[in-house]
Design an enzyme around this catalytic site. Sequence first.
Site, PDB file in Angstrom:
ATOM      1  N   SER A 128     106.230  84.954  24.295  1.00 11.37           N
ATOM      2  CA  SER A 128     107.062  83.685  24.571  1.00 11.37           C
ATOM      3  C   SER A 128     105.932  82.399  24.127  1.00 11.37           C
ATOM      4  O   SER A 128     106.160  81.441  23.552  1.00 11.37           O
ATOM      5  CB  SER A 128     107.237  83.437  25.883  1.00 11.37           C
ATOM      6  OG  SER A 128     108.199  84.419  26.353  1.00 11.37           O
ATOM      7  N   HIS A 179     105.420  79.194  28.369  1.00  7.17           N
ATOM      8  CA  HIS A 179     106.124  78.326  27.240  1.00  7.17           C
ATOM      9  C   HIS A 179     105.580  76.864  26.998  1.00  7.17           C
ATOM     10  O   HIS A 179     105.557  76.468  25.865  1.00  7.17           O
ATOM     11  CB  HIS A 179     107.551  78.136  27.779  1.00  7.17           C
ATOM     12  CG  HIS A 179     108.443  79.229  27.669  1.00  7.17           C
ATOM     13  ND1 HIS A 179     109.860  79.421  27.909  1.00  7.17           N
ATOM     14  CD2 HIS A 179     108.247  80.757  27.856  1.00  7.17           C
ATOM     15  CE1 HIS A 179     110.178  80.507  27.739  1.00  7.17           C
ATOM     16  NE2 HIS A 179     109.167  81.409  27.800  1.00  7.17           N
TER      17      HIS A 179
END
Length: 252
Positions: A128, A179
């Site tokens: 991610s 993220h």
Amino acid sequence: MFVRNERSIKEFMHLYPVVSWLIIIHLGLWLLTGFLQTPLGSFIENWGKGVNFYISQGEYWRLLTSIFLHAGLMHALFNSFALVLFGPALEQMLGKWKFIFAYVGAGLVGNIATFLLGPAIYAHVGASGAIYGLFGIYVFMVAFRKQLIDQSSSQIIMTIFIIGLVMTFLRPGINIYAHVFGFLGGFLLAPAVLTNARPYMPWLRSHHHDNRSIQFDPNRWQKKQRNKNMFKYSLWIILGILVVLGLFGRIF
């Protein structure tokens, strides 16, 4: 820029070897650790996943290895799908080594932030942070290197990035640190890796291998219009897939 028009998997792998090998690693490790559940797979998972407590005990390799492991098939497939969409253009623009540096660098920034800011017992896997790092580079181009990205691609990037950012804070079980800081890592690395980068122009890949001069293509304007339509359709297809995955599965 994000519409794949390669004629075969072989051609895709030839043009984008780094992206191809990253996808192979993602799915191969999932087969070992998830589907087949072999002793080797169990060892790789236990040895490679990011666990803040173990990292604090000196097992720093987990900051790197956890980038390539995933928590299930949907997790591995979505990240691989994202790489297929958003990785090729950057690999062509940056070159293999800069792309690897940017991808791994952003992933490390996300994992280091997870280690420093997350709970001591927090465990995590997935690409991610690295993928959000690619978004960081694209957003940097949209803001400061507009000559490297066309308007349609800018709209696609910003739309998907905003949706992904919102889902980051709405969906449970997501590594928010990876993220957010993976994106920041890519954004901060962008000025360095975009040095001497050129716009992604896949239509220039075709070369004539004989001595004849390049011929005028009378259908070039129709092809250009078809490409514009493909951009519009791909935007809605991508958004639909993202919404479905976000609503019904843990995408990161």
